[in-house]
Enzyme design. Structure first.
Site, PDB file in Angstrom:
ATOM      1  CE1 TYR A  91      40.155  37.366  16.171  1.00  0.00           C
ATOM      2  CE2 TYR A  91      42.728  36.298  15.740  1.00  0.00           C
ATOM      3  CZ  TYR A  91      41.597  36.469  16.485  1.00  0.00           C
ATOM      4  OH  TYR A  91      41.007  36.464  18.047  1.00  0.00           O
TER       5      TYR A  91
ATOM      6  NE  ARG B 109      36.133  37.816  24.394  1.00  0.00           N
ATOM      7  CZ  ARG B 109      36.656  36.905  23.786  1.00  0.00           C
ATOM      8  NH1 ARG B 109      37.941  36.419  25.151  1.00  0.00           N
ATOM      9  NH2 ARG B 109      36.689  36.053  23.346  1.00  0.00           N
TER      10      ARG B 109
ATOM     11  CB  CYS C  12      49.212  37.762  18.151  1.00  0.00           C
ATOM     12  SG  CYS C  12      47.810  36.814  17.595  1.00  0.00           S
TER      13      CYS C  12
ATOM     14  CG  HIS D  61      44.508  38.971  16.247  1.00  0.00           C
ATOM     15  ND1 HIS D  61      43.444  39.486  17.038  1.00  0.00           N
ATOM     16  CD2 HIS D  61      45.081  38.635  16.297  1.00  0.00           C
ATOM     17  CE1 HIS D  61      43.638  39.371  17.698  1.00  0.00           C
ATOM     18  NE2 HIS D  61      45.040  38.549  18.000  1.00  0.00           N
TER      19      HIS D  61
HETATM   20  P1  NAD Z   1      41.328  37.962  32.242  1.00  0.00           P
HETATM   21  O1  NAD Z   1      40.173  38.151  32.425  1.00  0.00           O
HETATM   22  O2  NAD Z   1      41.263  37.000  33.152  1.00  0.00           O
HETATM   23  O3  NAD Z   1      42.151  39.213  32.982  1.00  0.00           O
HETATM   24  C1  NAD Z   1      43.345  39.066  33.113  1.00  0.00           C
HETATM   25  C2  NAD Z   1      43.724  39.593  34.723  1.00  0.00           C
HETATM   26  O4  NAD Z   1      43.471  41.583  34.161  1.00  0.00           O
HETATM   27  C3  NAD Z   1      42.271  38.767  35.499  1.00  0.00           C
HETATM   28  O5  NAD Z   1      42.979  38.957  36.450  1.00  0.00           O
HETATM   29  C4  NAD Z   1      42.258  40.824  36.584  1.00  0.00           C
HETATM   30  O6  NAD Z   1      41.692  41.334  37.245  1.00  0.00           O
HETATM   31  C5  NAD Z   1      43.399  41.349  35.521  1.00  0.00           C
HETATM   32  N1  NAD Z   1      43.366  42.887  35.703  1.00  0.00           N
HETATM   33  C6  NAD Z   1      42.062  43.611  34.905  1.00  0.00           C
HETATM   34  N2  NAD Z   1      43.017  44.696  35.048  1.00  0.00           N
HETATM   35  C7  NAD Z   1      43.986  44.747  36.119  1.00  0.00           C
HETATM   36  C8  NAD Z   1      44.577  46.009  36.018  1.00  0.00           C
HETATM   37  N3  NAD Z   1      45.097  47.214  35.839  1.00  0.00           N
HETATM   38  N4  NAD Z   1      46.248  45.918  36.598  1.00  0.00           N
HETATM   39  C9  NAD Z   1      46.502  44.378  36.447  1.00  0.00           C
HETATM   40  N5  NAD Z   1      45.195  43.075  36.919  1.00  0.00           N
HETATM   41  C10 NAD Z   1      44.075  43.822  36.186  1.00  0.00           C
HETATM   42  O7  NAD Z   1      41.677  37.743  30.826  1.00  0.00           O
HETATM   43  P2  NAD Z   1      42.043  36.507  29.809  1.00  0.00           P
HETATM   44  O8  NAD Z   1      40.993  36.262  29.447  1.00  0.00           O
HETATM   45  O9  NAD Z   1      43.272  35.750  31.048  1.00  0.00           O
HETATM   46  O10 NAD Z   1      43.159  37.716  28.922  1.00  0.00           O
HETATM   47  C11 NAD Z   1      44.005  38.077  29.483  1.00  0.00           C
HETATM   48  C12 NAD Z   1      44.986  39.041  28.319  1.00  0.00           C
HETATM   49  O11 NAD Z   1      45.824  38.538  26.815  1.00  0.00           O
HETATM   50  C13 NAD Z   1      43.737  40.237  27.537  1.00  0.00           C
HETATM   51  O12 NAD Z   1      43.825  40.865  27.502  1.00  0.00           O
HETATM   52  C14 NAD Z   1      43.184  39.564  26.153  1.00  0.00           C
HETATM   53  O13 NAD Z   1      43.212  39.721  25.122  1.00  0.00           O
HETATM   54  C15 NAD Z   1      44.633  38.882  26.104  1.00  0.00           C
HETATM   55  N6  NAD Z   1      44.848  37.764  24.781  1.00  0.00           N
HETATM   56  C16 NAD Z   1      46.004  38.067  24.332  1.00  0.00           C
HETATM   57  C17 NAD Z   1      46.332  36.988  23.250  1.00  0.00           C
HETATM   58  C18 NAD Z   1      46.958  37.504  21.942  1.00  0.00           C
HETATM   59  O14 NAD Z   1      47.197  36.207  21.074  1.00  0.00           O
HETATM   60  N7  NAD Z   1      48.146  38.603  22.045  1.00  0.00           N
HETATM   61  C19 NAD Z   1      45.892  35.581  23.354  1.00  0.00           C
HETATM   62  C20 NAD Z   1      44.887  35.167  24.539  1.00  0.00           C
HETATM   63  C21 NAD Z   1      45.222  36.454  25.396  1.00  0.00           C
HETATM   64  C1  G6P Z   2      43.356  34.194  19.818  1.00  0.00           C
HETATM   65  C2  G6P Z   2      43.956  35.392  19.702  1.00  0.00           C
HETATM   66  C3  G6P Z   2      44.379  36.142  20.687  1.00  0.00           C
HETATM   67  C4  G6P Z   2      43.080  36.012  21.762  1.00  0.00           C
HETATM   68  C5  G6P Z   2      42.243  34.605  21.842  1.00  0.00           C
HETATM   69  C6  G6P Z   2      41.078  34.906  21.957  1.00  0.00           C
HETATM   70  O1  G6P Z   2      44.062  33.138  19.764  1.00  0.00           O
HETATM   71  O2  G6P Z   2      45.388  35.479  18.849  1.00  0.00           O
HETATM   72  O3  G6P Z   2      44.676  37.617  20.887  1.00  0.00           O
HETATM   73  O4  G6P Z   2      42.762  36.812  22.333  1.00  0.00           O
HETATM   74  O5  G6P Z   2      42.566  33.925  20.462  1.00  0.00           O
HETATM   75  O6  G6P Z   2      40.444  33.512  23.157  1.00  0.00           O
HETATM   76  P1  G6P Z   2      39.324  33.911  23.996  1.00  0.00           P
HETATM   77  O7  G6P Z   2      39.532  31.743  23.817  1.00  0.00           O
HETATM   78  O8  G6P Z   2      39.669  34.637  24.552  1.00  0.00           O
HETATM   79  O9  G6P Z   2      38.223  33.850  23.157  1.00  0.00           O
HETATM   80 MN    MN Z   3      46.078  37.410  19.288  1.00  0.00          MN
END
Ligand code: NAD
Ligand code: G6P
Ligand code: MN
Length: 432
Positions: free
Chosen positions: A252, A93, A169, A199
């Site tokens: 967003y 990222r 989300c 978003h």
């Molecule tokens: P992170 O960097 O902690 O990753 C989470 C885990 O995924 C890590 O432990 C990593 O080793 C693992 N991983 C990577 N590749 C993998 C694979 N192929 N199989 C299994 N595990 C794997 O990430 P984070 O900051 O905790 O965010 C997690 C995800 O959730 C991100 O994709 C982020 O964008 C998403 N997210 C979405 C929302 C939403 O609103 N939809 C909100 C927050 C975060």
């Molecule tokens: C929002 C969005 C997520 C995104 C997050 C990022 O909540 O809905 O999709 O992943 O923000 O938060 P962060 O703390 O990783 O910047």
């Molecule tokens: Mn989101």
């Protein structure tokens, strides 16, 4: 009892998810939870998985947490599979954000060039997960949280041919939490209708008599930190614009409606404190220090610093609603089926839906105003091209997606950004 599998279990969000399940145990009797990660996330998985077990041990319920690097072992006979993985972890990222900024364009996790490369890395993996599910748990539901959540969900439906999926989300959850407070009413006193893309959605609000109160909400929320997730810098919208559209844009949208100012702010951080991913890495380190504490058995306050706060409300509500056929109103990314007539019926949109055992029954939103209809069609085209490029690995398709993305100025600089991102992420992009 219910078997839950969480892919990307090493995420610092896992305690948020556990808290949500513990709260809902009576309606969602979980038997076991499998946290799946990969070698690169092994240490995180161990720390957060042990912490998750402590949370359950401190609860009245007997639930076992399994940690594994073997996805297929975990998926066997799963009832619900949740995905929260990040291919390349936060270091990837950092590149998604810093490379575009270094050429004077916006670098963001789910928007612009960075969001497209996150899709390129993620879509091949989600499609592998779907193939495993077809074989090992063909009746399970996939509850996706992995960003870009809308595009990932669309890839599952369109290329994975898997309909038992909900994209989630926390942004709509935050809106429905903060706006009633601003009006001095309860959530139950308002009727919400969301439509658009992940978003990139808008919403309307009515009171419990059915009168539209969207303008009142705009008034009450204007110039306030309007339930904005922590990762988005608060530049206010133009009031006349909101009044013209008669809807409330999601947080967003300011990247599109106030592109100049958002870019300026992003560049300031890029040259100063670091981009959001760099800031989040510090929060993550802090969180994992806390999770190591053998006395910690609840979700710590510091997790609220992450933009995804309250995501468990969306995830756990969705799972409970499907499991107990509750017909709960939830905003999900799901197949359009006519709810947004400005987009094809077979594409994925983010809409208010009644969620139950059969999945999502979307609430029809109806046609959007002229400007929003135009935005939506451009953004969906960008998404479809991005997904196609992710699947085929075709450079020309990727370039078309880049060119149509409103946050990317086309030309030689865009080509440089794209090529540099391809090199930076090479090991996670075998399809190209
Ligand atoms: P992170 O960097 O902690 O990753 C989470 C885990 O995924 C890590 O432990 C990593 O080793 C693992 N991983 C990577 N590749 C993998 C694979 N192929 N199989 C299994 N595990 C794997 O990430 P984070 O900051 O905790 O965010 C997690 C995800 O959730 C991100 O994709 C982020 O964008 C998403 N997210 C979405 C929302 C939403 O609103 N939809 C909100 C927050 C975060
Ligand atoms: C929002 C969005 C997520 C995104 C997050 C990022 O909540 O809905 O999709 O992943 O923000 O938060 P962060 O703390 O990783 O910047
Ligand atoms: Mn989101």
């Amino acid at each position: 009892g219910v078997k839950i599998v969480t892919i990307g279990g090493g995420s610092s969000y896992t305690p948020e998810l556990m808290e949500g399940f513990i709260k809902r145990y009576d309606e969602l009797p979980i038997r076991e939870i499998w946290l799946v990660d990969i070698e690169a996330g092994k240490e995180k998985l161990e720390i957060v998985g042990t912490m998750a077990q402590r949370m359950w041990d401190a609860s009245p319920y007997d639930v076992k947490i399994h940690m594994t690097l073997d996805r297929r072992e975990a998926l066997k006979d799963a009832d619900f599979v949740t995905t929260q993985f990040r291919v390349g972890l936060l270091n990837a990222r950092v590149k998604d954000e810093r490379i575009p900024f270094s050429y004077g364009m916006l670098g963001q996790e789910t928007n612009g060039a960075g969001g497209m490369f996150k899709a390129f890395r993620t879509i091949p993996i989600i499609l592998q997960i779907v193939e495993d599910m077809k074989e090992l748990c063909p009746n399970a539901w996939l509850v996706n949280f992995t960003n870009p959540s809308g595009m990932v969900t669309e890839a599952v439906v369109r290329y994975g041919k898997w309909d038992r999926v909900m994209g989630l989300c926390n942004v709509p959850v935050m809106a429905t939490m903060t706006e009633p407070k601003a009006l001095g009413v309860e959530k139950e006193d308002l009727i919400y209708k969301f439509a658009g893309l992940n978003h990139f959605h808008w919403h309307k609000v009515a009171d419990d008599k059915g009168n539209d109160v969207t303008y009142k909400v705009i008034d009450a929320m204007f110039d306030k930190d309007a339930g904005l997730p922590k990762n988005i810098h608060d530049i206010p919208f133009y009031r006349e614009q909101l009044e013209q559209m008669g809807m409330i844009p999601c947080g967003y949208h300011r990247y599109y409606y106030r592109e100049e100012e958002m870019l300026e702010h992003g560049l300031e951080e890029f040259n100063g404190v670091g981009t959001r991913a760099q800031q989040v890495k510090e929060t993550e380190a802090e969180l994992f220090e806390l999770y190591k504490d053998p006395n910690l058995d609840h979700k710590p306050e510091q997790l609220q610093k992450r933009g995804g706060a309250y995501y468990s409300d969306a995830a756990c509500e969705t799972i409970a609603a499907i499991y107990a056929n509750k017909d709960t109103q939830i905003v999900v990314s799901t197949k359009n089926n006519g709810a947004v007539p400005d987009l094809p019926a077979d594409c994925v949109v983010e809409v208010t839906a009644y969620v139950g055992a059969q999945g999502a029954r979307n609430v029809a939103f109806g046609e959007l105003p002229t400007a929003e209809k135009g935005w939506l069609q451009v953004m969906k085209a960008m998404e479809l091209l991005t997904i196609e490029a992710a699947v085929t690995g075709d450079y020309g398709t990727a370039l078309q997606a880049f060119t149509i993305n409103p946050l990317i100025r086309s030309g030689e600089t865009a080509i440089k950004i794209m090529n540099e991102l391809f090199i930076a992420h090479k090991k996670h992009l075998p399809q190209f």
